[in-house]
Design an enzyme around this catalytic site. Sequence first.
Site, short mmCIF file in Angstrom:
data_model
loop_
_atom_site.label_atom_id
_atom_site.label_comp_id
_atom_site.label_asym_id
_atom_site.label_seq_id
_atom_site.Cartn_x
_atom_site.Cartn_y
_atom_site.Cartn_z
N TYR A 202 0.62 -1.35 -0.27
CA TYR A 202 0.22 -0.23 0.22
C TYR A 202 0.70 1.37 0.27
O TYR A 202 2.10 1.49 0.54
CB TYR A 202 -0.42 -0.31 1.36
CG TYR A 202 -1.50 -1.02 1.11
CD1 TYR A 202 -3.03 -0.63 0.40
CD2 TYR A 202 -1.99 -3.27 1.93
CE1 TYR A 202 -4.62 -1.90 0.28
CE2 TYR A 202 -2.71 -3.44 1.57
CZ TYR A 202 -3.37 -2.89 1.02
OH TYR A 202 -4.65 -4.08 1.23
N GLU A 203 0.28 2.31 -0.34
CA GLU A 203 1.21 4.02 -0.47
C GLU A 203 1.51 4.22 1.10
O GLU A 203 2.53 5.01 0.71
CB GLU A 203 0.93 4.48 -2.05
CG GLU A 203 -0.85 5.66 -1.33
CD GLU A 203 -1.43 5.73 -2.67
OE1 GLU A 203 -0.96 6.35 -3.51
OE2 GLU A 203 -2.67 6.10 -2.44
N SER A 204 0.81 3.63 1.77
CA SER A 204 1.34 4.31 2.87
C SER A 204 2.21 4.32 3.66
O SER A 204 2.77 3.92 4.09
CB SER A 204 0.02 3.80 3.75
OG SER A 204 -0.58 2.86 4.22
N GLY A 205 2.52 2.80 2.97
CA GLY A 205 4.14 2.14 3.48
C GLY A 205 3.54 0.69 3.67
O GLY A 205 5.40 -0.02 4.51
#
Lengths: 308, 308, 266, 266
Positions: free
Chosen positions: D61-64
């Site tokens: 996920y682009e949140s890490g």
Amino acid sequence: MVKPVKTRGLADAIAEYVEDGMTVALEGFGHLIPFAAGHEIIRQGRRDLTLCRMTPDLIADQMIAAGTVRKLVASFFASGSAGSLHEVRRRIERHDPEPLEVEEYSHYGMFCRYQAAASGLPFFPLRSYAGSDLPELNPQIRKVEDPYGGAPVHVVPALAPDVTVVHAQRADRYGNVQMWGIVGAQQEVVYAARRAIVTVEEIVDEEVVRSDPNRTVIPAHAVDAVVHCPGGAHPSYVQGCYDRDNAFYRDWTPISKEPARLHAWLAEWVYGVPDRAAYLAKLGDHWPAAVAVGERLSQPVDYGRRLA
Amino acid sequence: MVKPVKTRGLADAIAEYVEDGMTVALEGFGHLIPFAAGHEIIRQGRRDLTLCRMTPDLIADQMIAAGTVRKLVASFFASGSAGSLHEVRRRIERHDPEPLEVEEYSHYGMFCRYQAAASGLPFFPLRSYAGSDLPELNPQIRKVEDPYGGAPVHVVPALAPDVTVVHAQRADRYGNVQMWGIVGAQQEVVYAARRAIVTVEEIVDEEVVRSDPNRTVIPAHAVDAVVHCPGGAHPSYVQGCYDRDNAFYRDWTPISKEPARLHAWLAEWVYGVPDRAAYLAKLGDHWPAAVAVGERLSQPVDYGRRLA
Amino acid sequence: MTVIPTSEPDDSVAVSSTEFLAAVAARELAGKGRVFAGVGLPTLAVDLAKRTVNPFLELVYESGVCGAHPEGMAEGIADSVLVSGADAVVSMQALFGYVLQRGNVDVGFLGAAQVDRHGSLNTSVIGDWHKPKVRLPGSGGAADIMPNAGECIVVLRRHDPGALPAQLDFCTSPSPVRARASDPRAVPPGHGVATVITPLGVLRRPDKFGELELAQVHPGVSVQQVRENTGWDLAVAHEVTETPRPTREDVRLLREEIDTVRLYLR
Amino acid sequence: MTVIPTSEPDDSVAVSSTEFLAAVAARELAGKGRVFAGVGLPTLAVDLAKRTVNPFLELVYESGVCGAHPEGMAEGIADSVLVSGADAVVSMQALFGYVLQRGNVDVGFLGAAQVDRHGSLNTSVIGDWHKPKVRLPGSGGAADIMPNAGECIVVLRRHDPGALPAQLDFCTSPSPVRARASDPRAVPPGHGVATVITPLGVLRRPDKFGELELAQVHPGVSVQQVRENTGWDLAVAHEVTETPRPTREDVRLLREEIDTVRLYLR
């Protein structure tokens, strides 16, 4: 289809991934230096490697003395507190027994090279070299214009090793690697490299890793082999496991000063042992008593869990 | 000479550091959104701010509706799962009640802007924009030649806010800030900004922080004020403390659709309460019951201690 | 130019050159906020400074440690004692990029084999780089620290024309003078070397684009002696003071509390 | 071009459009290693894929978050359930730089308001950017994902000439065709959009520099109908298959195990 388990023996992993002539990065900034892997590369007789290490340390002196290395890419040509690396100096100062090609950066320059490769970029900018002689003798250090009107900015090119080996406190068998203390360039060099081997003090259950996901410095997808290798960083140290063997470091200076002693040392401690377990056994009472540390636990944090 | 204690009240810190016309970054990527700070900025009547947030979220909708913001610099113009930000849309689509200046990037573009400023660089390179219309309408997105012979590389310029506010789980009174879960752009934006205010759920003894130094995302030297502000991220969440208030997020859509309702909401929930404690009290039974989480502790790690 | 003696003979205590240099260097850290410390003599100096003139000096190391509180003496910039109990251990990008390059380090504490009149440093080679007489450690972080730290303090263990030459054999870490000469737009944010502490005296460079000048002579050293041992025509400050000797307490701390195993003290 | 029916009528179960799209998208993830998943329909699809065709799909996920093992359904890409029990949560530089830009993501899973014939996407505005008719969410990570993921799968909730126009109102995330046109040297490493799943069928783009072509029609949909609802003269694959219907198990999983609160299912 099964989730890939990446645990391997060290000799197997080195044999599979490290070939003559490759560019090999062994990182670990004072901490977690992958000595066991370096020794295994020597034992397997690899040749003509380009060795990349910010701080070459004893492991570079040993690998170069063993005839493994053709070129050294680095940013500090001495050992932390122990002073000169005499094999490195003999090669550079007297071409004895033969020259060593050297590519030289500052620490941040080396780190930025790994960052560039890890990020899929051709270069990385930094502010270190205006007026230095380093760019003049190293044509890899270049400049780009600042499209916002400021001064040109120095850049260093991506450094993407063929293979890297790093050492860490723990990993699960899938290759999710956790480390703490000084983390150096390990995350960057693993993403920069085409292949990555990670040696660890301990293989833990995945639930241990997953209890603290922010501690995972290297996710499994970036790891090709994970090797259970206790003591794999001796004589450097592993935060919370064992301390630096300063006596060993101090002893290295007189050894490395005399090629005959150095080769006798390699014969006894590298070629003369089959693996790291035997090396540790050979250290006898010295291991782990001389490098034992007391306990200082982190206080746990709560990640929480959604209530149903 | 005393070690500087940086604990402050939120109203004090905002009054001292946030001035009309400033560029203000409130970061927190879905997690740890500094709502309490945003509301305090509204209450203090700041005007003409340039608000920087990768994901504007409800806090931007609220601050813009309150007349606080002249320009929005962002990379995602909606709220995670809840859909449109209607105040933002009214401003952009109909200039109602007045236009909102917008500077638009991708997520990584925004993050690279903070990284550039945090690193003291004029720009940061990335691979995202070849062929996109974004660089054509945003002249801040430029290119540099690759001095190693590859294709030109897009760059974004440093974004150094005058002040930033971020929220975290805990800090010591000197301002060493620890956070876990999704860490977003917080470290970068704090180093990028001239001034940094950090609101935290808990002020802890420095021994708690020092038991786990790798968890310190923001060292004290980068922090100007640390504010004890429990619940400061509601209706977003704080990993391990309280969960996202999804009901609140869903309720926002109909509220924000009607300016009259939106302004009534601001009157009641922002202007109508003196501070975050009063806001939480006003939430009544909803807080913290609706957002409580169960426990899931990290397993401790050993940092070790040198034996005498 | 006049030499003004400042130390009281009653304070005198027999000290080694290392003890003297460490004590002089420690005093330079009074009033400073954050110091980027190397290993060796800087280790002694920052520890002594924290115990005397600057208890809240923040110690930053290129290994990523910020706010170290070591329980023992560090044997290197990556020593485990710097990590245990530190305020923070950050990534190399955070340390070199955000802490250093962003300008959050007040003082860089460097060693060198050679220093020139403008405070450019050679830590790479004596002789020609391609086949040097002596291969030195190289930059490490020095070339990164020099342009970006607020100012740099250099400690030299020798003061002779070889260590302070008219021309460096190699410039590893350039002064702002050299940086500007390489490109007028490339002026670094930092002051460069502000202070050089040698076994003979203290040289200072008050102007970011100026030359080092002799500001202090150590007890028993003459201005003439310093100038004769410098490889260029060393400027001399209008008033030259005599370096205060280490106090008995400085020496006691160094010997009995800081370097009890005599790792760096000689 | 011929339409080849592949689904067995016996498998049929009444499904909503969302369920159908999620099930079709899930099947596209068979054999893939690492998927960069957005919120909404992709959340359903990746969860279903893990429970059916690809149990070891790694969710990024682009949140890490890397290697999420959520205990509940995520209500966003930064949901706390993605973090608790994940293999790793990394910095944004590690996620966007090292994981994505370095080429470690096999499939990017994107939504869009408009897709053109080469798979360029508009997620920014309908109308003129400066005063748009509709202000859409913008890039988020999409402009970063498109050039760098191995390939992208796009799911559209509409199939009409507005959603698949001859000309995008704005190009947020360019296909390799547009990237190369902007600069012949700027060819991105990724394939760009390989698959577009719509309520009428599945379009594929086998050539990195080619056009989308109709590869599957959903049950009851004709090739003609798809072409009439596309804003350009849509190419048609030599053999067009009929999309297999979701299985009863797919639907049961979606309804009873994945989205029990009907957040995304309609």
